[in-house]
Design a protein around this motif. Sequence first.
Motif: not given
Length: 435
Positions: A321-328, A330-336
Amino acid sequence: MLEKFKNHIIQNLPFLTESKLLLAVSGGIDSMVLLHLCKASNFDIAVAHCNFQLRGEESNEDEEFVTTQCKELNVPLFLTHFDTETYAKEQKQSIQVVARSLRYDFFHSILINNDYDYILTAHHLNDSLETFLINFTRGTGLEGLTGIPQQNDKIVRTLLPFSKMDIEEYAIKNGITWREDSSNQTEKYQRNKYRHSVVPILQEQNINLLQSFQNTLEYLKQAQSMVEDASQLVYDKVVSEEDTIKISLTKLLSFPNYKAYLHHWLAAFGFTAWDDIYNLVNAQSGKQVLSENYILLKDRSYLILFPKQNEDQSVHYLIKKDQKEVKFPLKLSLCNTDDISNAEPTAIFVDEEKVTFPLVIRKWKEGDVIFPLGMKGSKKLSKYFKDEKYSLFDKANTWLLCSNNQIVWIIGKRQDERFKVTNETTQILKINYTN
């Protein structure tokens, strides 16, 4: 022979003159002549010697001999010892296969750790003839009939234009000493049978056998070069390369000799079950043939080549929770966000209150179910893949975003209905996928 050797290097292997060279020296006449030729040519050299401990004291005497010769010639020496018989039993392989593997592993380790550029071995024209005969007897294609290659990556064979007689005459004329390997006299090994029993009979029929063979090699190499050219022209018409190698069967089958092209293209990927590959052309979709590291899949009107997936299907990755980015992986970004008007194919909007953290990224498994966005009811993921015409490669490379083991998103493809934003949503989470 020295002048011919120098000219051969200048004309065909000029890069060796400015390189650091590691010579494989057993102590036999071939490798000792190679050592002296390289020393007389002022090459930057060192010697590598393996004691395989297969001939008792004789092996130790070979080691002592090579050590003494290197000291006299002021040439650096790398030595190693192998318990070859024990290793062969452990690996359940022949001593010859194991010895070759150990030898070249040792040579390459020296290259890496000591900044040498190439490994030089003392294979000569007679060795190439024996290889030709062995391959011919076993059954082979054009490539197997062109003898021993002059260079394989870091391994270079500088004596291939020279015969055993040339080497013996040079050694005697220049007072070069060497060690005789008693195992060369036994016909226990296949190569020795050809050397002692077959080649002499052929030489009785043609006293100029080696010269005739050398001419034949040149013709075969020219023919192989033409095959390479033709193969590349057809490859450019038939094959597409993006994430995978896709062979169009419609285009391929317009060539009557398509089997030859398949063999030529796929041999480099370790395939050997050629009948299975030829049958794959007319097989139903989903059939596949495996090599050690690759899969060849029939997918409708294509053959698709891709690496085997080494990744454990049970592996998963957590998004806190509150994680804004994934790099592996694959690449994901999360935001409200409050704005869902700018919908993109690579992004989804979910009701944050409907998901449970940590979210999980994983591969699909049997029994997975999705409620496709915009549709009523559920669908097994396997059925979804079939309806969407996913190939085996596509399925293996699909990642899922899950909440409590429920699919939120087939990443980059389809969102699940259960987590969509509604009029009652108060917290919107945007998740974006970047290729």
